[in-house]
Write an enzyme that holds these catalytic residues in place. Sequence first.
Site, PDB file in Angstrom:
ATOM      1  N   THR A   1       0.830  -1.209   0.000  1.00 54.19           N
ATOM      2  CA  THR A   1       0.000   0.000   0.000  1.00 54.19           C
ATOM      3  C   THR A   1       0.865   1.259   0.000  1.00 54.19           C
ATOM      4  O   THR A   1       1.761   1.391   0.837  1.00 54.19           O
ATOM      5  CB  THR A   1      -0.880  -0.004   1.266  1.00 54.19           C
ATOM      6  OG1 THR A   1      -1.631  -1.208   1.299  1.00 54.19           O
ATOM      7  CG2 THR A   1      -1.814   1.200   1.288  1.00 54.19           C
ATOM      8  N   GLU A   2       0.599   2.165  -0.934  1.00 52.23           N
ATOM      9  CA  GLU A   2       1.299   3.461  -1.031  1.00 52.23           C
ATOM     10  C   GLU A   2       2.823   3.284  -1.137  1.00 52.23           C
ATOM     11  O   GLU A   2       3.591   4.172  -0.793  1.00 52.23           O
ATOM     12  CB  GLU A   2       0.980   4.367   0.170  1.00 52.23           C
ATOM     13  CG  GLU A   2      -0.492   4.421   0.595  1.00 52.23           C
ATOM     14  CD  GLU A   2      -1.390   5.192  -0.364  1.00 52.23           C
ATOM     15  OE1 GLU A   2      -0.873   5.687  -1.378  1.00 52.23           O
ATOM     16  OE2 GLU A   2      -2.603   5.278  -0.107  1.00 52.23           O
ATOM     17  N   LEU A   3       3.236   2.118  -1.620  1.00 50.15           N
ATOM     18  CA  LEU A   3       4.667   1.753  -1.725  1.00 50.15           C
ATOM     19  C   LEU A   3       5.404   1.866  -0.385  1.00 50.15           C
ATOM     20  O   LEU A   3       6.607   2.160  -0.342  1.00 50.15           O
ATOM     21  CB  LEU A   3       5.391   2.585  -2.806  1.00 50.15           C
ATOM     22  CG  LEU A   3       4.853   2.498  -4.239  1.00 50.15           C
ATOM     23  CD1 LEU A   3       5.908   2.994  -5.230  1.00 50.15           C
ATOM     24  CD2 LEU A   3       4.411   1.103  -4.618  1.00 50.15           C
TER      25      LEU A   3
END
Lengths: 432, 401
Positions: free
Chosen positions: B145-147
């Site tokens: 998630t979101e890197l």
Amino acid sequence: MRVLMFGWEFPPHITGGLGTACFGMTKGLLKNQVEVLFVVPKAYGDESQEAVRIVNASDITLDVTKEDKKYFDENFSYMEINSSIFPYASPETFTEIIHEERQTEVASISRVFSEKFEFSGKYGDNLMEEVSRYALVGGKIASRHNFDVIHAHDWLTYSAGIAAKHATGKPLIVHMHATEFDRSGENYNENVYNIEKQGMEAADRVITVSNLTRNIVINKYGIDPEKVVTVHNAVEPVDKKVLEIKKHVKEKIVTFLGRITFQKGPEYFIEAAYKILQKDKNVRFVMAGTGDLMEKMIKRVAKLKIAEHFHFTGFLKGDDVDRMFGMSDVYVMPSVSEPFGISPLEAMRSNVPVVISKQSGVAEVLQHAMKVDFWDIDAMADAIYGLLHYQSLSNSFIKYGMEEVDNLKWEIASQKIAAVYKDIVDIKNKNS
Amino acid sequence: MRSICMYFQVHQPVQLRKYRFFDIGDSNYYYDDYQNKHTVKRLSENCYIPANEIIKALIAQYPERFNVAFSMSGVAVEQFQKYAPEVIESFKELAQTGNVEFLSETYAQSLLSLGDISEFERQVKAHSSLIKEVFGQQPVTFRNTELIYSNNIAEKVQEMGFKNMITEGAKQTLGWKSPNHVYKSSVAPELNLLLRNYRLSDDISFRFSQQNWSEWPLTAEKYVEWINNSDENEPILNLFMDYESFGEYNKEDSGIFEFLRSFPEMLIDTGKWEFGKPSRITEVHKAVGEIDVPYVISWADEEKDITAWLGNDMQQQVFQSLNKVAPIMATCTDKILLRDWNYLQASDNFYFMSTKWFSHVAVQHYRNPYASPYEAFLNYMNIISDFLIRVKEYAENTVKA
């Protein structure tokens, strides 16, 4: 830069926010290299003079010609009969009086009387009468002092401002702290409306305390948008005295503080309180203040059977206000129409999270506040409930709120006002 | 030959309805169905379908040279199935070409890699089986998630059996190093890392239609020139962005679709570049070094940290509340409760509560339905309060039974 400023009151003699605002503004202007000559109808002598020279309008000797006196007497007597209604045809009449008087001064027409006017400087039955007399004196004061611009606060002083402008030809700025619509809703006083309208029309610039007020000025008074500038109000930083408040009840306290009038929306606060009490009895609601709707509100609270949790305090002043804020867990300002609204800022300075109506000017400058439509009781109740139950929410408000309020400095607002002065003086100079 | 790795994120959170405190304990339906349907429909028409058509055409044109990767959250898959099945069909067609790799992520696009790790693992597995079921691929590359990335997360991801992981080419971790190489994690030596080149990615995603940008308008020619001028010793280039960059952040009339069609064509036609799948790129290009990330990074903002989601007290309170019930939810069999659990965790909900944006409103999230972070928190907290009551009741009933 030198400004002749017409006010109606000045600390410590104040009945509303106007005096406090003027005080902060003049101090801020001083920091922006603007000198202020402040005219109030009655200077007591103990007004703060740290920023301004107070000119007492009562000390002005007024010379009026025979013709004018006749006119004045006729109207004056009329005024005594019905003193709460504005007796003169128009503020221009006054301007004419002053104007003629000034023009004929050199010709040394015989003075029929020389009289000092006593101004009570208090709002009341003789308000209109005083407004008129203030106007008469305005031009006189103006012709005796040197300044670059005239700045008049609220309708009470507009006639004086216009008179000063006619007497000297200096540019006039009128400052709308509130409109007649904010004070009275749709049942507005036409005379007051007219004075406001004429004041703004005669002015070179109109300063409004919020965009909300700016829109009213443009839409309801038909003033040219080009000359209406918003300068949001600010607050004076205070050396915060830490009040150790002891709460004597274990429940959380939610507070309404202000006049109990239509404009302040007290009934929405009661309806929201009712919604919350259906779900949570561990809350007490306080309505502090007084006003023409108080009796109706007490009846409504009784009808809803929430009186055990809903309290009226009557009018609070001074330390009692601070104490009330100190005891509060949430402050609510459900105003139907609020040109600016300084009280939420005072609450925030006491570390109290606030719920404010979107119909308030202060909503335009605050980020760390819950904003709801005044009529949206569900949203209002929800916001109050959230602030009472979700600690990280109230903590965030407390954490950021103080800083936000501290940044709303008069020094910055006055900078904008000084820019308005400069702008209009430059235009005047260019054209002359 | 040098390789470009393009990965597009496909995610749509389930938007929450206005939920008041007096709904707590009274109503347990939290979603704005109308808004969700409308949003998914709009995006499928303006973005997913037309962009997929272009990708499909490029694959047909260059079957040997053009590949891409997608990461699609489980929540997004569910919403497409419900409101826009044609989007699923379109992605299935892409999957069948063999030129498209589907990545692994958490089912709910949650932040649990920073919280309850066993629930994190469960969500990743749930997502992998969904992707296998819908697109017929077992993901081998993980995208968080979101890197969001750190050494700790890398260890866990390697332990779960992934070969590759995608994250941000954040300055604070790269230092002087270039993001245009394959790296390895310093603590998980089996895990290859592909790092986002945020400058060239954001040129497309955020700046393409910004008319006050000095490089506007960005033509395919110019972009290709920038890429061609890069150091030839850098074997790869990672362009990672939201798929909504095509048709949503940048509207059709900005010329974004024409751009998406043209620049791969031009690059492939130079003969120096190919577009590869992540799993293939890490086989062709070997890791040149290790990356050590003791502090958590992400692809957000200038700071590349996690303060947009967990930066303030409100976000942390919510995250704690969620994590507290994670052990119960790990064994929960109540389908409705599980659905709510998934929907509520989306990182978007946290993002809406961020107070960072007060200073620069311009970067406000386009999906944000709330006027302020406080409103977002208030609504979410009311919902969570109801949800937590239900979880508690569920746990009590399960113990009794």
